[in-house]
Design a protein around this motif. Structure first.
Motif, short mmCIF file in Angstrom:
data_model
loop_
_atom_site.label_atom_id
_atom_site.label_comp_id
_atom_site.label_asym_id
_atom_site.label_seq_id
_atom_site.Cartn_x
_atom_site.Cartn_y
_atom_site.Cartn_z
N PRO A 1 0.82 -1.22 0.00
CA PRO A 1 0.00 0.00 0.00
C PRO A 1 0.86 1.27 0.00
O PRO A 1 1.72 1.45 0.86
CB PRO A 1 -0.82 -0.15 1.28
CG PRO A 1 -0.92 -1.62 1.50
CD PRO A 1 0.40 -2.17 1.04
N GLN A 2 0.65 2.12 -1.00
CA GLN A 2 1.40 3.36 -1.14
C GLN A 2 0.60 4.52 -0.56
O GLN A 2 -0.62 4.49 -0.51
CB GLN A 2 1.70 3.63 -2.61
CG GLN A 2 2.46 2.51 -3.31
CD GLN A 2 3.90 2.42 -2.86
OE1 GLN A 2 4.66 3.37 -3.02
NE2 GLN A 2 4.27 1.31 -2.27
N SER A 3 1.31 5.56 -0.15
CA SER A 3 0.61 6.75 0.31
C SER A 3 -0.04 7.42 -0.89
O SER A 3 0.45 7.33 -2.03
CB SER A 3 1.58 7.72 0.98
OG SER A 3 2.46 8.31 0.03
N ALA A 4 -1.15 8.10 -0.64
CA ALA A 4 -1.83 8.81 -1.72
C ALA A 4 -0.93 9.89 -2.31
O ALA A 4 -0.95 10.14 -3.52
CB ALA A 4 -3.13 9.41 -1.20
N GLU A 5 -0.14 10.52 -1.46
CA GLU A 5 0.77 11.57 -1.95
C GLU A 5 1.80 10.98 -2.92
O GLU A 5 2.09 11.57 -3.97
CB GLU A 5 1.47 12.25 -0.78
CG GLU A 5 2.39 13.38 -1.22
CD GLU A 5 2.99 14.12 -0.03
OE1 GLU A 5 3.67 15.14 -0.26
OE2 GLU A 5 2.77 13.69 1.12
N SER A 6 2.36 9.81 -2.57
CA SER A 6 3.33 9.16 -3.45
C SER A 6 2.69 8.77 -4.78
O SER A 6 3.29 8.96 -5.85
CB SER A 6 3.90 7.92 -2.76
OG SER A 6 4.75 7.21 -3.63
N ILE A 7 1.47 8.23 -4.71
CA ILE A 7 0.75 7.85 -5.94
C ILE A 7 0.53 9.08 -6.81
O ILE A 7 0.74 9.05 -8.03
CB ILE A 7 -0.60 7.19 -5.59
CG1 ILE A 7 -0.38 5.81 -4.96
CG2 ILE A 7 -1.49 7.10 -6.81
CD1 ILE A 7 0.11 4.76 -5.89
#
Length: 221
Positions: free
Chosen positions: A193-199
């Protein structure tokens, strides 16, 4: 490059379009002009099918051509088929993509707006986690599901959205011309699971790279 396209553009001639096999060799494709009579005419946006080094960029088996009367030809006499869909070889784009495709549509703004609907639903979902920046608005509805609306590099006011899970992200419709959209996808390297900011940041990078790549393919982009 603009001079090349000026030489290539020929007078528009009418012809009824239907599906046909693509020519065995071509260097450019034409996305055609949609007329009020429901027919497709040549003289639309010209796009490179090969790089400046002469290497074919398209996955030819996925290219969809139309039959049309009096097909245009480039300077050396090669046909310029009218197409409704082309797929670029992702390995030749210089971008970390799984696919990059151009499609002819009736209304690119409407197509892009339709692709936004699920993202809007996500924003109003119970428990949605929203992340904002100057360039994107992302929402996580489940640990593995994130959607983001991004700032488009094209000044056409059409919305741009991506949808991601733990494996990959999909950009279903980037409107680049009134009758042309781009869809693309790329893998998420760290399949956790990636952070929304990273995505969102990665997506903006991919969109910028796609914009730069397309700018080399047509004087109209």
């Amino acid at each position: 490059m603009h001079r090349l396209f000026a030489i290539l553009l020929l007078a528009i001639s009418a012809g009824h379009a239907s599906a046909q096999a693509c020519p065995p060799f071509f260097r450019f494709v034409d996305f055609g002009l949609n007329a009020s009579d429901g027919k497709v005419y040549r003289g639309g946006t010209l796009v490179r099918a090969e790089g400046l080094d002469g290497r074919a960029l398209l996955l030819r088996e996925q290219t969809r051509c139309l039959a049309i009367t009096d097909i245009a030809k480039d300077g050396p006499g090669n046909p310029i088929p009218i197409v409704t869909y082309v797929a670029y070889d992702p390995d030749l784009t210089g971008i970390s993509l799984n696919q990059l495709n151009l499609s002819a549509v009736k209304d690119s703004h409407m197509t892009a707006t339709n692709k936004l609907e699920n993202h809007l639903d996500n924003l109003s979902a119970e428990g949605a986690e929203i992340t904002r920046s100057a360039d994107f608005l992302c929402v996580r509805t489940q640990p593995q599901n994130i959607s983001c609306q991004l700032t488009s590099p094209y000044p056409n006011l059409a919305p741009l959205v991506i949808y991601c899970d733990t494996l990959s992200c999909e950009m279903p419709a980037l409107a680049i011309k009134q009758n042309i959209i781009v869809d693309a996808s790329w893998s998420i390297k760290n399949q956790q699971p990636q952070s929304a900011e990273s995505i969102g940041q990665t997506a903006m990078t991919r969109v910028s790279e796609i914009y730069a790549f397309l700018g080399q393919l047509s004087a109209d982009f």
